[in-house]
Design an enzyme around this catalytic site. Sequence first.
Site, PDB file in Angstrom:
ATOM      1  N   HIS A 192      22.472  -2.490  14.025  1.00 21.81           N
ATOM      2  CA  HIS A 192      23.748  -2.073  14.613  1.00 21.81           C
ATOM      3  C   HIS A 192      23.861  -2.676  16.011  1.00 21.81           C
ATOM      4  O   HIS A 192      22.859  -3.094  16.603  1.00 21.81           O
ATOM      5  CB  HIS A 192      23.852  -0.545  14.677  1.00 21.81           C
ATOM      6  N   ASN A 207       0.846  -1.184   0.000  1.00 23.38           N
ATOM      7  CA  ASN A 207       0.000   0.000   0.000  1.00 23.38           C
ATOM      8  C   ASN A 207       0.891   1.247   0.000  1.00 23.38           C
ATOM      9  O   ASN A 207       2.103   1.147  -0.031  1.00 23.38           O
ATOM     10  CB  ASN A 207      -0.954  -0.025   1.204  1.00 23.38           C
TER      11      ASN A 207
END
Length: 98
Positions: free
Chosen positions: A65, A35
């Site tokens: 990270h 969408n």
Amino acid sequence: MKELFGQGGESVWIQPPFFCDYGSNILLGERVFFNFNCIVLDVCLVKIGDFTLFGPAVQIYTATHPMNAELRRKQEYAKPSKSGPMFGLAVERSSAPA
């Protein structure tokens, strides 16, 4: 669409805007729907199963990270993301590596 993705694209439906890092790391199943305003940060492989539906503003991140602040300044890495068939994510949801 076939040129954008690493696999699939023949039956994908995307409501723009759609954003991704590379596109080549996104492997699509049949009849996937994105969408409006979806983001896929495909630093690593993203496998999306058949008949998967993404609501508006869904974001998929493979980049991550270290949790340690000192290491975070020096390191960055990625983990793959995968959804099974007939999967759905609702409005403004994020999927990130654990």
